[in-house]
Design an enzyme around this catalytic site. Sequence first.
Site, mmCIF file in Angstrom:
data_model
loop_
_atom_site.group_PDB
_atom_site.id
_atom_site.type_symbol
_atom_site.label_atom_id
_atom_site.label_comp_id
_atom_site.label_asym_id
_atom_site.label_seq_id
_atom_site.Cartn_x
_atom_site.Cartn_y
_atom_site.Cartn_z
ATOM 1 N N PRO A 166 7.447 -4.335 11.158
ATOM 2 C CA PRO A 166 7.940 -5.667 10.780
ATOM 3 C C PRO A 166 7.269 -6.266 9.553
ATOM 4 O O PRO A 166 7.811 -7.190 8.953
ATOM 5 C CB PRO A 166 7.637 -6.507 12.026
ATOM 6 C CG PRO A 166 6.428 -5.858 12.623
ATOM 7 C CD PRO A 166 6.569 -4.379 12.338
ATOM 8 N N GLN A 167 6.089 -5.765 9.161
ATOM 9 C CA GLN A 167 5.345 -6.402 8.075
ATOM 10 C C GLN A 167 6.105 -6.368 6.744
ATOM 11 O O GLN A 167 5.983 -7.271 5.928
ATOM 12 C CB GLN A 167 3.975 -5.726 7.880
ATOM 13 C CG GLN A 167 2.974 -6.015 8.970
ATOM 14 C CD GLN A 167 3.284 -5.232 10.237
ATOM 15 O OE1 GLN A 167 3.728 -4.091 10.168
ATOM 16 N NE2 GLN A 167 3.068 -5.846 11.388
ATOM 17 N N GLY A 172 -11.461 -7.205 4.942
ATOM 18 C CA GLY A 172 -10.213 -7.854 4.568
ATOM 19 C C GLY A 172 -9.814 -8.843 5.646
ATOM 20 O O GLY A 172 -10.382 -8.846 6.750
ATOM 21 N N ALA A 173 -8.835 -9.684 5.362
ATOM 22 C CA ALA A 173 -8.394 -10.671 6.357
ATOM 23 C C ALA A 173 -6.897 -10.921 6.241
ATOM 24 O O ALA A 173 -6.416 -11.986 6.619
ATOM 25 C CB ALA A 173 -9.175 -11.976 6.176
ATOM 26 N N GLY A 174 -6.182 -9.920 5.744
ATOM 27 C CA GLY A 174 -4.737 -10.051 5.590
ATOM 28 C C GLY A 174 -3.983 -9.678 6.847
ATOM 29 O O GLY A 174 -4.555 -9.535 7.937
ATOM 30 N N GLN A 210 6.547 -9.009 3.454
ATOM 31 C CA GLN A 210 6.154 -8.623 2.097
ATOM 32 C C GLN A 210 7.326 -8.777 1.123
ATOM 33 O O GLN A 210 7.147 -9.173 -0.026
ATOM 34 C CB GLN A 210 5.634 -7.180 2.112
ATOM 35 C CG GLN A 210 4.315 -7.046 2.854
ATOM 36 C CD GLN A 210 3.980 -5.609 3.228
ATOM 37 O OE1 GLN A 210 4.860 -4.751 3.340
ATOM 38 N NE2 GLN A 210 2.706 -5.331 3.424
ATOM 39 N N CYS A 221 0.821 -1.209 0.000
ATOM 40 C CA CYS A 221 0.000 0.000 0.000
ATOM 41 C C CYS A 221 0.859 1.264 0.000
ATOM 42 O O CYS A 221 0.402 2.332 -0.401
ATOM 43 C CB CYS A 221 -0.950 0.010 1.198
ATOM 44 S SG CYS A 221 -0.119 -0.041 2.805
ATOM 45 N N SER A 241 10.112 2.742 5.857
ATOM 46 C CA SER A 241 8.661 2.583 5.949
ATOM 47 C C SER A 241 7.990 3.839 6.484
ATOM 48 O O SER A 241 8.617 4.671 7.145
ATOM 49 C CB SER A 241 8.309 1.405 6.866
ATOM 50 O OG SER A 241 8.788 0.195 6.343
#
EC number: 1.2.1.70
Length: 425
Positions: free
Chosen positions: A113-114, A187-189, A118, A50, A107
């Site tokens: 941490p995501q 969403g469910a991510g 990715q 995103c 970031s």
Amino acid sequence: MAFLALGINHKTASVDVRERVAFTPEQLVEALQQLCHLTESREAAILSTCNRSELYIEHEHLGADSILAWLANYHHLSLEELRASAYVHEDDAAVRHMMRVASGLDSLVLGEPQILGQMKSAYAVAREAGTVGPLLGRLFQATFSAAKQVRTDTAIGENPVSVAFAAVSLAKQIFSDLQRSQALLIGAGETITLVARHLHDLGVKRIVVANRTLERASMLAAEFGAHAVLLSDIPAELVNSDIVISSTASQLPILGKGAVESALKLRKHKPIFMVDIAVPRDIEPEVGELDDVYLYSVDDLHEVVAENLKSRQGAALAAEQLVSVGAEDFMSRLRELAAVDVLRAYRQQSERLRDEELSKAQRMLANGSNAEDVLIQLARGLTNKLLHAPSVQLKKLSAEGRVDALAMAQELFALGEGSTDKTPQ
């Protein structure tokens, strides 16, 4: 051998541009294969989140302009518009950039941490597409190692600061008592999972998870005692939702102005707080024009995030140093690898010359020649053959005035000053 890291992010491009340059998961394999075919990139990977869309490329002689042109053409943008928001890093700078990104240093939320997960997904997709080879593969592995070291050796990830945390922090500012509020998560991510965790920890009265597949929504809902519904159930759920946070990979908006307007009437205009974390956006921007709606996008989270970063600034300095060392170490090892093929060829040539002289010596011994004479001739013959090609080339370079090459040869053969035998002949 050269590397390029090229793209746009939250610092260089608005959400409008970012959502137009974003790749869906379904597009990635085909896009990678097309990229390598049309631009003659030897290896390539794409990271699309995103907050950024970046291309990582290994090539021999490839300019950034051809990659930018491909990216603009793929997403139906003008080259000028894309160039205004794009950045390009080459070679050492590209390596360092990848490591900074994976470590969370570039970031929106410092140290989040995501991004490492990715980055690993980007690598996995590139492997599936067959566009990652030995060099880019090594770079990804070195990048993962550097990011892991940053996590292990610094405090950059200790405090819970993330886009998800920022979204929930905004909700706390709007609603003084979240325990009386109901939340609808679309969403469910990974991001929505973090949002659900934060809301659950704050004791939100009721959480509903809406997703394209009920199975994935149910798995997430079960973890936090929430309810699972399909995307088609969103209009009905809006009526009871005080908080709506959305993050899907949909290419089209999921929530429109009309549906929200209808829900507000049934709510008797009780306010709804909305955060659209998705790129492209899940919620039509026009929804923000409605009274009683507080709609925030990813870009609106900057201020909230900034307030929570102070504790990470010191750790970031140490992390930057680790990344610099990691990048330098990788490039050094990669340059060493460049010599492997030359060394292998030189060894094969030397072994061939050795075998020739050895065979000659063995024949002489079989014919009864004196062993000492044979050894002397073997040593002399091998020395002459090993030195012949370098001697011819050095004389040629010297005649051409290539002083630099002569100095390099002296270094290559470890010939320090005074090492020449000056014994009178």
